[in-house]
Design a protein around this motif. Structure first.
Motif, short mmCIF file in Angstrom:
data_model
loop_
_atom_site.label_atom_id
_atom_site.label_comp_id
_atom_site.label_asym_id
_atom_site.label_seq_id
_atom_site.Cartn_x
_atom_site.Cartn_y
_atom_site.Cartn_z
N ARG A 1 0.79 -1.22 0.00
CA ARG A 1 0.00 0.00 0.00
C ARG A 1 0.83 1.29 0.00
NH1 ARG A 1 -2.61 -3.85 2.07
NH2 ARG A 1 -1.15 -4.10 3.78
N ILE A 2 0.26 2.29 -0.66
CA ILE A 2 0.66 3.68 -0.44
C ILE A 2 -0.61 4.50 -0.27
CG2 ILE A 2 2.87 3.55 -1.67
CD1 ILE A 2 1.50 4.96 -4.03
N ARG A 3 -0.46 5.69 0.30
CA ARG A 3 -1.61 6.54 0.58
C ARG A 3 -1.41 7.92 -0.01
NH1 ARG A 3 -1.54 2.88 4.77
NH2 ARG A 3 -3.58 2.38 5.67
N ILE A 4 -2.54 8.54 -0.38
CA ILE A 4 -2.54 9.95 -0.77
C ILE A 4 -3.47 10.67 0.19
CG2 ILE A 4 -3.19 11.62 -2.54
CD1 ILE A 4 -2.39 9.59 -4.65
N THR A 5 -2.97 11.72 0.83
CA THR A 5 -3.75 12.48 1.79
C THR A 5 -4.72 13.41 1.07
OG1 THR A 5 -2.09 14.23 1.90
CG2 THR A 5 -1.86 12.39 3.46
N SER A 6 -5.63 13.99 1.82
CA SER A 6 -6.64 14.85 1.20
C SER A 6 -6.03 16.06 0.50
CB SER A 6 -7.66 15.31 2.25
OG SER A 6 -7.04 16.16 3.21
N ASP A 7 -4.85 16.49 0.96
CA ASP A 7 -4.19 17.63 0.32
C ASP A 7 -3.13 17.20 -0.70
OD1 ASP A 7 -2.67 16.64 2.44
OD2 ASP A 7 -1.79 18.57 2.94
N GLY A 8 -3.18 15.92 -1.10
CA GLY A 8 -2.39 15.49 -2.25
C GLY A 8 -0.96 15.08 -1.97
N LYS A 9 -0.68 14.62 -0.77
CA LYS A 9 0.67 14.16 -0.43
C LYS A 9 0.70 12.64 -0.32
CE LYS A 9 2.05 18.44 1.88
NZ LYS A 9 0.88 19.23 1.50
N ILE A 10 1.79 12.06 -0.82
CA ILE A 10 1.96 10.61 -0.74
C ILE A 10 2.57 10.24 0.60
CG2 ILE A 10 3.09 8.58 -1.74
CD1 ILE A 10 3.19 10.05 -4.40
N ARG A 11 2.02 9.21 1.22
CA ARG A 11 2.61 8.62 2.42
C ARG A 11 2.84 7.14 2.12
NH1 ARG A 11 2.49 11.70 7.06
NH2 ARG A 11 2.65 9.85 8.37
N THR A 12 4.05 6.69 2.35
CA THR A 12 4.41 5.31 2.02
C THR A 12 4.16 4.36 3.18
OG1 THR A 12 6.69 5.89 2.61
CG2 THR A 12 6.10 5.93 0.27
N CYS A 13 3.82 4.90 4.35
CA CYS A 13 3.52 4.08 5.52
C CYS A 13 2.63 4.89 6.44
CB CYS A 13 4.81 3.68 6.24
SG CYS A 13 4.58 2.76 7.80
N LEU A 14 1.73 4.22 7.17
CA LEU A 14 0.94 4.95 8.16
C LEU A 14 1.82 5.72 9.13
CD1 LEU A 14 -1.99 2.59 9.29
CD2 LEU A 14 -2.19 4.91 8.36
N PHE A 15 3.00 5.16 9.42
CA PHE A 15 3.87 5.74 10.44
C PHE A 15 5.01 6.56 9.85
CE2 PHE A 15 1.63 2.26 12.41
CZ PHE A 15 1.20 2.84 13.59
N SER A 16 4.85 6.98 8.61
CA SER A 16 5.85 7.86 8.01
C SER A 16 5.99 9.14 8.82
CB SER A 16 5.46 8.22 6.57
OG SER A 16 5.51 7.10 5.72
N VAL A 17 7.19 9.67 8.85
CA VAL A 17 7.42 10.94 9.54
C VAL A 17 7.57 12.09 8.54
CG1 VAL A 17 8.42 9.86 11.58
CG2 VAL A 17 9.92 10.49 9.66
N TRP A 18 7.34 11.79 7.26
CA TRP A 18 7.35 12.84 6.24
C TRP A 18 6.35 12.50 5.15
CZ3 TRP A 18 12.00 10.13 7.33
CH2 TRP A 18 12.23 9.04 6.50
N ASP A 19 5.94 13.53 4.41
CA ASP A 19 5.05 13.41 3.26
C ASP A 19 5.83 13.74 1.99
OD1 ASP A 19 2.78 13.10 5.00
OD2 ASP A 19 2.70 15.28 5.21
#
Length: 370
Positions: free
Chosen positions: A302-320
């Motif tokens: 999985r990867i995620r895209i936040t509502s403001d358009g940033k990719i997160r590679t893990c739920l616990f990422s410390v950066w976008d």
């Protein structure tokens, strides 16, 4: 080329948060003092991101929030998503807008990887890269009753409802919304009638809070014909009050449910987050998502895209990683794909929950998207 991280994991699942807003204030998620912190993007922007990622091997898209049913225009957005077709083929050139391009086979994605990473990639089934896009949605269910059929008709495949108690009074205390339980139950039943199958119900368990709901949820799964999934409480809440002692573990859940009825484990996909169980008589299924006591990071897809358009590679990422900023600068789809490949190359190997070097995620769950 198809998306793989440096550990050889194929990235096939995309989660898009389409809003940071929510009409519930669940006590384990929100402190009650913060509302939405991040903006929403136009659906056209989310669609473009999804289209580029589908050309790169994404086969499943889950829409999340906040509460996604709050967004007007959601049904039409699902209809547009449903037109995307993962094929395991790469266009010769990626168009800036909707259009056609001659497909050519992807190059071998295993070149330059270790033997173990190559084996993991080669194990991936070709069938995972064909057929229609699998579109799912996670919701609190409060508005689902009236939207289940339109969403199904638009192309939504399945739905997951977050629900942390089957007692109306307890439910109201958790969500801080009066009379919400009846709305959610109506939404679950409407989703079943609409054919949004399987209907999954997610319950976050916390010790001293709702662990007494385990057996009632087992009964609920059997009576309502849904799959109930218990989730171990993770350190992603706004109040930052998580402690290991609050976690109700997979082994404890199984032991408690066995007091009600015996369970039999059933097979699940390698990248699936939940361990699956069926009651011994064949009626009713539960799942347990145990990222704390039984991490599954080694097979994360999985990867995620936040509502403001940033990719997160893990739920616990410390950066976008700001994908939408690339779009604002006028990047072509091909340039977006290159940016995404670079981000996925940095995907974390695993989380560090409970370890001395654990650093909390830079966003809490409601601001990431479940």
């Amino acid at each position: 080329m198809l998306l793989h991280d440096k550990f050889g994991r194929a990235i096939t699942d995309l989660r898009i948060s389409i809003t940071d807003r929510c009409n519930y204030k669940c006590v384990y998620c929100r402190t009650g003092n913060e509302g939405a912190l991040y903006g929403d993007l136009p659906f056209e922007d989310y669609l473009r991101m999804a289209r580029v990622l589908v050309t790169m091997g994404i086969t499943k898209v889950r829409l999340t929030g906040g509460e996604p049913l709050l967004r007007k225009g959601l049904v039409n957005f699902v209809r547009e998503l449903a037109k995307l077709r993962p094929q395991g083929l790469k266009p010769a050139s990626l168009p800036r807008s909707n259009g056609t391009a001659k497909p050519v086979p992807y190059p071998n994605p295993t070149v330059g990887l270790s033997s173990s990473s190559r084996a993991r990639i080669e194990h991936q089934s070709e069938s995972d890269l064909s057929g229609p896009l699998d579109i799912a949605l996670t919701t609190n269910g409060h508005m689902l009753a009236e939207l289940a059929h339109p969403l199904k008709d638009a192309g939504l495949t399945r739905v997951t409802v977050s629900m942390d108690a089957v007692d109306p009074e307890r439910f109201a205390r958790i969500t801080r919304v009066p009379n919400g339980y009846d709305h959610v139950l109506a939404g679950i039943r409407a989703a079943r009638r609409a054919g949004l199958w399987p209907v999954k119900v997610n319950c976050v368990l916390m010790r001293g809070f709702n662990e007494d709901q385990i057996i009632p949820f087992g009964m609920f799964a059997r009576e309502e014909g849904v799959t109930v999934r218990f989730i171990e409480f993770m350190p992603l809440e706004e109040g930052r009050t998580w402690a290991p002692s609050t976690v109700v573990t997979l082994d404890e859940i199984l032991a408690r449910m066995a007091e009600y009825r015996p369970l039999v484990e059933i097979p699940h996909a390698r990248s699936e987050t939940a361990r699956r169980y069926r009651f011994e008589d064949g009626i009713g299924e539960i799942g347990i998502i145990a990222p704390v006591s039984h991490p599954f990071c080694g097979h994360c897809s999985r990867i995620r895209i936040t509502s403001d358009g940033k990719i997160r590679t893990c739920l616990f990422s410390v950066w976008d990683h700001d994908l939408h900023a690339q779009m604002r600068r006028g990047a072509s789809d091909e340039e977006l794909a290159e940016f995404i490949q670079g981000v996925v190359a940095k995907k974390e190997e695993r989380h560090h929950i409970g370890e001395a070097d654990f650093v909390p995620a830079s966003r809490t769950m409601v601001h990431i998207g479940g």
